[in-house]
Design a protein around this motif. Structure first.
Motif, PDB file in Angstrom:
ATOM      1  N   THR A 163       0.829  -1.200   0.000  1.00 13.45           N
ATOM      2  CA  THR A 163       0.000   0.000   0.000  1.00 13.45           C
ATOM      3  C   THR A 163       0.865   1.252   0.000  1.00 13.45           C
ATOM      4  O   THR A 163       0.595   2.205  -0.740  1.00 13.45           O
ATOM      5  CB  THR A 163      -0.931   0.004   1.224  1.00 13.45           C
TER       6      THR A 163
ATOM      7  N   GLN B  51       2.459   2.019  -3.356  1.00 14.01           N
ATOM      8  CA  GLN B  51       1.542   2.421  -4.416  1.00 14.01           C
ATOM      9  C   GLN B  51       0.852   3.748  -4.122  1.00 14.01           C
ATOM     10  O   GLN B  51      -0.134   4.077  -4.758  1.00 14.01           O
ATOM     11  CB  GLN B  51       0.493   1.342  -4.630  1.00 14.01           C
ATOM     12  N   LEU B  52       1.365   4.523  -3.186  1.00 20.17           N
ATOM     13  CA  LEU B  52       0.742   5.791  -2.837  1.00 20.17           C
ATOM     14  C   LEU B  52       0.916   6.854  -3.909  1.00 20.17           C
ATOM     15  O   LEU B  52       0.260   7.875  -3.866  1.00 20.17           O
ATOM     16  CB  LEU B  52       1.308   6.314  -1.512  1.00 20.17           C
TER      17      LEU B  52
END
Length: 78
Positions: free
Chosen positions: A53, A56-57
């Motif tokens: 997560t 993939q910001l």
């Protein structure tokens, strides 16, 4: 058949195939690493999802944008 329904059927088939292959993969991994290994894997999995997560910001894209802007202006310090 319209393109919308054809695309929907293709996506459904691809999703089904992906789930079946993932299920087979989980069976093989569970047999290879055993019960304790599966427990450790399940304990580490939330951390893996957290790392994915964070990666993939959009930070790499933002950094590339700022570097490109600084390069276009000729600002070597930035």
């Amino acid at each position: 058949m319209s393109k919308f329904f054809q695309g929907t059927l293709i996506l459904l088939a691809a999703g089904f195939i992906t789930r079946v292959l993932g299920f087979i993969n989980r069976i093989i991994v569970a047999r290879v690493i055993g019960g304790e290994g599966v427990g450790l894997y399940m304990m580490a999995l939330p951390s893996l999802f957290l790392v994915i997560t964070f990666t993939q910001l959009g930070l790499p894209i933002a950094i590339a944008k700022f570097v490109a802007e600084a390069n276009a202006v000729g600002d070597e310090k930035k």
